[in-house]
Design an enzyme around this catalytic site. Structure first.
Site, PDB file in Angstrom:
ATOM      1  N   THR A 146     -21.516  19.438 -43.904  1.00  0.00           N
ATOM      2  CA  THR A 146     -22.734  19.485 -43.086  1.00  0.00           C
ATOM      3  C   THR A 146     -22.574  18.764 -41.751  1.00  0.00           C
ATOM      4  OG1 THR A 146     -23.593  17.537 -44.231  1.00  0.00           O
ATOM      5  CG2 THR A 146     -24.260  19.706 -45.078  1.00  0.00           C
ATOM      6  N   CYS A 147     -21.432  18.165 -41.516  1.00  0.00           N
ATOM      7  CA  CYS A 147     -21.168  17.433 -40.278  1.00  0.00           C
ATOM      8  C   CYS A 147     -20.695  18.412 -39.198  1.00  0.00           C
ATOM      9  CB  CYS A 147     -20.096  16.369 -40.538  1.00  0.00           C
ATOM     10  SG  CYS A 147     -19.496  15.541 -39.070  1.00  0.00           S
ATOM     11  N   ASP A 148     -21.402  18.439 -38.072  1.00  0.00           N
ATOM     12  CA  ASP A 148     -21.032  19.339 -36.969  1.00  0.00           C
ATOM     13  C   ASP A 148     -19.621  19.071 -36.461  1.00  0.00           C
ATOM     14  OD1 ASP A 148     -23.422  20.746 -36.969  1.00  0.00           O
ATOM     15  OD2 ASP A 148     -24.340  19.477 -35.427  1.00  0.00           O
ATOM     16  N   CYS A 157     -17.102  17.841 -38.128  1.00  0.00           N
ATOM     17  CA  CYS A 157     -16.152  18.348 -39.125  1.00  0.00           C
ATOM     18  C   CYS A 157     -16.028  19.863 -39.019  1.00  0.00           C
ATOM     19  CB  CYS A 157     -16.590  17.961 -40.535  1.00  0.00           C
ATOM     20  SG  CYS A 157     -16.460  16.193 -40.874  1.00  0.00           S
ATOM     21  N   ARG A 158     -17.142  20.537 -38.836  1.00  0.00           N
ATOM     22  CA  ARG A 158     -17.096  21.999 -38.700  1.00  0.00           C
ATOM     23  C   ARG A 158     -16.303  22.406 -37.472  1.00  0.00           C
ATOM     24  NH1 ARG A 158     -22.878  22.367 -40.836  1.00  0.00           N
ATOM     25  NH2 ARG A 158     -23.509  22.038 -38.682  1.00  0.00           N
TER      26      ARG A 158
END
Length: 111
Positions: free
Chosen positions: A9-11, A13-14
């Site tokens: 859910t971490c931007d 990380c994405r």
């Protein structure tokens, strides 16, 4: 081999995952909520990078820490990160088992 530690859910990380895939870098993904890193691994990260770069200062877990956190030793931070992986700045990038960096601001030097 590259290993990326973070949460889906971490931007940031994405973005990092998308970059690794677009650049064709093979990697392993580890969700720290489902599979928290061991205290030993966290200790190696702190030894390699220091505790300050690993602190997720914008997260609720960090804000909930006591005010004396500014005076904590590296050993105390190792324990805190091991106890609550949400304190870690994400993602953490390992290459061949060694922590290279945290966060995502271009990884060309490390991959």
């Amino acid at each position: 081999m590259l290993t990326l530690y973070g949460i889906k859910t971490c931007d940031t990380c994405r973005k990092a995952l998308k970059w690794l895939e677009s650049e064709g870098h093979e990697h392993t993904w580890v969700d720290v909520r489902k599979t928290p890193p061991s205290a030993e691994r966290v200790g190696r990260w702190v030894d390699a990078l220091g505790s300050k770069p690993l602190r997720n200062t914008s997260g609720g877990s960090y804000r909930a820490l006591p005010a004396d956190k500014k005076g904590w030793t590296e050993a105390r931070w190792k324990q805190a990160f091991a106890d609550d992986p949400m304190l870690l700045k994400r993602p953490v990038l390992e290459k061949d088992g060694v922590a290279m960096t945290t966060g995502f601001k271009g990884w060309e030097p490390w991959v």
